[in-house]
Design a protein around this motif. Structure first.
Motif, PDB file in Angstrom:
ATOM      1  N   LYS A  72      36.585  38.705  46.359  1.00 38.52           N
ATOM      2  CA  LYS A  72      36.899  37.262  46.386  1.00 38.52           C
ATOM      3  C   LYS A  72      38.304  36.989  45.866  1.00 38.52           C
ATOM      4  CE  LYS A  72      33.440  36.581  43.668  1.00 38.52           C
ATOM      5  NZ  LYS A  72      32.942  37.957  43.697  1.00 38.52           N
ATOM      6  N   THR A  73      38.584  37.564  44.692  1.00 37.36           N
ATOM      7  CA  THR A  73      39.877  37.294  44.071  1.00 37.36           C
ATOM      8  C   THR A  73      41.015  37.858  44.928  1.00 37.36           C
ATOM      9  OG1 THR A  73      38.808  37.364  41.928  1.00 37.36           O
ATOM     10  CG2 THR A  73      41.192  37.534  41.934  1.00 37.36           C
ATOM     11  N   THR A  74      40.817  39.055  45.460  1.00 38.45           N
ATOM     12  CA  THR A  74      41.842  39.664  46.312  1.00 38.45           C
ATOM     13  C   THR A  74      42.087  38.780  47.543  1.00 38.45           C
ATOM     14  OG1 THR A  74      40.892  41.764  45.606  1.00 38.45           O
ATOM     15  CG2 THR A  74      42.525  41.855  47.346  1.00 38.45           C
TER      16      THR A  74
HETATM   17  N1  LIG Z   1      39.137  48.813  50.232  1.00 38.25           N
HETATM   18  C1  LIG Z   1      39.167  47.537  49.896  1.00 38.25           C
HETATM   19  N2  LIG Z   1      39.155  47.184  48.618  1.00 38.25           N
HETATM   20  C2  LIG Z   1      39.190  45.881  48.310  1.00 38.25           C
HETATM   21  C3  LIG Z   1      39.227  44.873  49.309  1.00 38.25           C
HETATM   22  N3  LIG Z   1      39.243  43.675  48.692  1.00 38.25           N
HETATM   23  C4  LIG Z   1      39.204  43.930  47.369  1.00 38.25           C
HETATM   24  N4  LIG Z   1      39.186  45.248  47.125  1.00 38.25           N
HETATM   25  C5  LIG Z   1      39.165  45.936  45.822  1.00 38.25           C
HETATM   26  O1  LIG Z   1      37.894  45.742  45.239  1.00 38.25           O
HETATM   27  C6  LIG Z   1      37.999  45.558  43.836  1.00 38.25           C
HETATM   28  C7  LIG Z   1      37.356  44.233  43.421  1.00 38.25           C
HETATM   29  O2  LIG Z   1      38.118  43.180  43.999  1.00 38.25           O
HETATM   30  P1  LIG Z   1      38.108  41.733  43.393  1.00 38.25           P
HETATM   31  O3  LIG Z   1      39.012  40.924  44.251  1.00 38.25           O
HETATM   32  O4  LIG Z   1      38.343  41.735  41.941  1.00 38.25           O
HETATM   33  O5  LIG Z   1      36.605  41.347  43.692  1.00 38.25           O
HETATM   34  P2  LIG Z   1      35.842  40.044  43.218  1.00 38.25           P
HETATM   35  O6  LIG Z   1      34.846  39.714  44.270  1.00 38.25           O
HETATM   36  O7  LIG Z   1      36.809  38.987  42.848  1.00 38.25           O
HETATM   37  O8  LIG Z   1      35.112  40.608  41.933  1.00 38.25           O
HETATM   38  P3  LIG Z   1      34.373  39.760  40.785  1.00 38.25           P
HETATM   39  O9  LIG Z   1      35.173  38.531  40.549  1.00 38.25           O
HETATM   40  O10 LIG Z   1      34.326  40.648  39.600  1.00 38.25           O
HETATM   41  O11 LIG Z   1      33.016  39.467  41.328  1.00 38.25           O
HETATM   42  C8  LIG Z   1      39.487  45.619  43.512  1.00 38.25           C
HETATM   43  O12 LIG Z   1      39.791  46.907  43.079  1.00 38.25           O
HETATM   44  C9  LIG Z   1      40.148  45.342  44.841  1.00 38.25           C
HETATM   45  O13 LIG Z   1      41.399  45.955  44.953  1.00 38.25           O
HETATM   46  C10 LIG Z   1      39.244  45.285  50.686  1.00 38.25           C
HETATM   47  O14 LIG Z   1      39.291  44.492  51.646  1.00 38.25           O
HETATM   48  N5  LIG Z   1      39.199  46.614  50.911  1.00 38.25           N
END
Ligand SMILES: Nc1nc2c(ncn2[C@@H]2O[C@H](COP(=O)(O)OP(=O)(O)OP(=O)(O)O)[C@@H](O)[C@H]2O)c(=O)[nH]1
Ligand SMILES: [Mg+2]
Length: 695
Positions: A82-84
């Protein structure tokens, strides 16, 4: 509380990608932004031609349009990206810290304003209130409350012990006086990575006792931060918007569920982010429930991380089919739009580092490219093709369309129509000033004020009463559904005990309860909306009559805008996890610990009543009170506007100096023509677009 900046402030705008392809998909929003600008200009032109009272009304409208900031909430599985994805949408590869510990439950809002100039960047952090902290400390949060009621031991106790340990660490980390921090708001004139980490991410030291002092400092406030608001300019976005990042739903601690529910409640457009390799599995029930409480036009599903699929071309259709099946089964929005993409690819583009892509990811990219790339973009440079394949342009396009149709258009129509009322009211005032319509005037200003107040009172009370009746019938329908559900569940429990004894675990799905409540709510919402609209129409008729009674034919040309009840919010609280949603783990342990048929039925009854009490209260009383307040404020705004116009006309009648100043000369004719022109212009924006009007 404001605290002064304590860190150097780097030029963050330099990090934002300047690529033109970032605008792909945003065209509908750009067209909308142009229309907003034209309405703003028309209102500015009108401002120069209005008297003081009309100006006051106009200023309210101008402020309303200026403050209009469509919000999009991103929710989804923990670690789905989500954050990414939010970072990529903002055009900024590394803006918000990713890989945040699941204990943090901060909702981060990125407020983007169009423009390329380095503007003052600022950040605001809201810390938890004392009662929120207490709920966590005393009862172990929602999970603790649930556990207490269910009287469960075993694995749940383990989680509770973990929560206690975490809490103890927070206390230590935050220092002795941390309780003084609760409820505070911290503002900064800038933000940078260091600052964000202090507030929204805990750092790696979390589970280590001997962390160095610097790491200790990193997540100083993160334990107690509740929300973060960051303001920045974006060159690519044609219109301001808020991207809201939430902390993910399916966490073991259930720390984040409530936070996400609240964020979703306050925003119409939601992007659900799923992970391609585990899109909507059975462990995501909390998330599925949340999606199911929304309408399909309010949700977009983004299946992220397709770069991790070995054979995206073949796997993606399969994944889509599965998602739709799950949604159908759960009575969710099975026709919601689903987009596939990779925030990882998007961020490689944004950081201009496509060469640094992992090899497996590059292989998937080629595989997906063969299927996805069409002739239209075949001569794009590779970096723009990758941007396209990342799914971001498609996501931007759908979000733009939704922003325009569900939020933007209705807002602009309403504002333009109100501005027409003000402009035509001003024409009437000018006419009265010149022609002097004293013969028609039968009421003094004092009387007009009194009659308008009485009229406003009457309609406000009538609205409250009508909505009150609808609310009561909804509440009793919801109660009936609730009682029936408990009765049927207890009945099924007893039958199970008779047939199979208490050695075999029984389970009962609360989906039926949610469906009944949702349909009760939706009947309530549409009745409330219809009733309010009828009430508004009646108020418009009365106001029109008062105009004639007060000022006679002089007011013939006034075009009263009819207020419209907004769409009412979805009943998202229904999604909240309750004990019955767990048919494994500690539900089993509750089952095992209970002895005797009578005890079963009795305990079960009180468990379910207590479990559902919170969301029943939210649904029956809190949300309905909010709706009434919203419907009443629309009525109040209508009355306020017409009061101002009546004052404008009333003032013109007694304005001897004004008559001398503006005898019917070329100047006044010109003035009238200019207002007419503004009215014509605004009218084009106050109407439904042709396609919508025909629908
Ligand atoms: N391979 C891959 N990795 C990804 C992608 N999007 C995010 N990531 C990786 O996944 C991990 C978690 O990403 P976040 O963006 O922190 O995920 P989130 O959903 O915000 O996580 P929470 O807020 O903790 O629930 C990070 O290391 C990112 O770099 C993607 O499209 N592909
Ligand atoms: Mg995150």
């Amino acid at each position: 509380m404001n605290i002064a900046a304590q860190f150097p402030s780097p030029d963050l705008t330099g990090f934002q990608s300047q690529r033109d392809s970032l605008k792909a998909g945003l065209e509908p929003l750009a067209a909308f932004a142009e229309r907003v600008e034209r309405v703003e200009q028309a209102m500015e032109a009108l401002e120069e031609l209005t008297g003081d009272s009309a100006k006051r009304s106009l200023a309210r409208l101008q402020r309303e349009l200026k403050e209009f900031e469509p919000a999009v909430t991103f929710l989804g599985q923990v670690k789905s990206g989500k954050t990414t994805l939010v970072n990529a949408m903002a055009g900024w590869a590394d803006l918000l810290p990713t890989d945040v510990n699941p204990w943090t439950s901060v909702v981060t809002s990125l407020h983007l304003t169009p423009g390329s100039q380095a503007r003052e960047i600022s950040a605001r952090f809201q810390l938890m209130k004392e009662e929120e902290w207490d709920r966590l400390v005393q009862k172990g949060g929602r999970l603790g409350e649930l556990a207490n009621r269910a009287g469960a031991g075993g694995e749940l106790d383990t989680i509770r012990k973990q929560i206690e340990t975490l809490r103890e660490k927070s206390r230590r980390r935050l220092g002795k006086k941390f309780e003084l921090l609760l409820g505070q708001e911290h503002e900064y004139g800038y933000f940078d990575k260091n600052l964000l980490e202090r507030y929204i991410c805990l750092g790696d030291d979390f589970f280590e006792d001997d962390a160095p002092a610097e790491a200790e400092n990193q997540g100083r406030f993160a334990d107690i931060t509740r929300s973060a608001d960051l303001y920045l300019s974006s060159r690519a976005k044609p219109f301001r918007m808020c991207l809201r990042d939430t902390p993910g739903v399916n966490d073991t601690f259930m720390m984040r569920e409530q936070v996400t529910i609240n964020a979703v409640r306050s925003s119409r457009i939601c992007v659900v982010v799923l992970s391609a390799h585990q899109a909507l599995t059975s462990i995501d029930m909390a998330l599925i429930r949340m999606i199911s409480s929304l309408k399909s036009r309010d949700v977009v599903i983004f299946v992220n991380r397709i770069d991790e699929l070995k054979d995206p071309s073949n796997q993606i259709p399969e994944i889509e089919k599965n998602i739709r099946e799950v949604l159908t089964k759960q009575d969710g929005p099975d026709d919601a739009r689903i987009i596939f993409g990779s925030a990882y690819w998007a961020n490689k583009v944004l950081s201009d580092n496509i060469e640094g892509m992992a090899e497996t990811s590059a292989t998937s990219l080629l595989n997906w490219a063969e299927k996805e790339l069409d002739a239209a973009i075949s001569d794009y440079p590779p970096i723009d093709m990758i941007w396209h394949l990342s799914g971001l342009p498609k996501l931007q396009e759908i979000i733009s369309e939704r922003i325009v149709t569900t939020l933007g258009e209705p807002k602009l129509r309403k504002i333009a129509a109100s501005a027409v009322t003000i402009a035509s009211g001003q024409q009437a005032a000018n006419k009265v000033r010149i022609e002097g319509d004293a013969s028609c005037r039968s009421l003094s200003m004092h009387e007009i004020r009194g009659e308008l107040a009485a009229l406003a009172n009457h309609h406000t009370e009538a609205l409250a009463q009508e909505i009150g009746t609808i609310t009561e019938s909804y509440q009793s329908r919801a109660d009936r559904a609730h009682n029936n559900f408990i009765d049927r569940a207890v009945h099924s429990l007893v039958k199970h005990l008779e047939d199979s004894g208490d050695t075999k675990v029984w389970s009962y799905s609360p989906t039926g309860l949610r469906m009944l409540l949702r349909s009760a709510y939706s009947v309530f919402a549409s009745r409330a909306q219809n009733t309010a609209n009828k009430r508004y129409e009646a108020a418009v008729v009365d106001v029109a009559e008062l105009y004639f009674k007060a000022f006679g034919n002089a007011v013939e040309g006034i075009q009263l805008s009819v207020p419209e009840a907004q769409d009412l919010p979805a009943p998202v609280t229904i999604a909240q996890t309750i004990a019955l949603d767990f048919n494994d783990g500690w539900w089993v342990s509750w089952w095992r610990r209970t002895r005797g048929y009578k005890a079963f039925a009795k305990q079960f009854h009180s468990l379910i009543s207590a479990e559902t009490e919170d969301f029943m209260e939210q649904l029956k009383s809190v949300q309905t009170a909010e709706i009434l307040a919203q419907l009443q404020s629309t009525l109040a705004a209508f009355i306020d506007q017409n009061r101002d116009i009546m004052f404008e006309i009333g003032g013109a009648l007694g304005d001897k100096d004004g008559v001398q100043r503006m005898c019917w000369g070329a100047e006044e004719a010109d003035r009238a023509a200019r207002i007419d022109e503004i009215v014509d212009n605004l009218q084009t924006h106050s109407l439904l677009p042709e396609t919508e009007a025909a629908a």
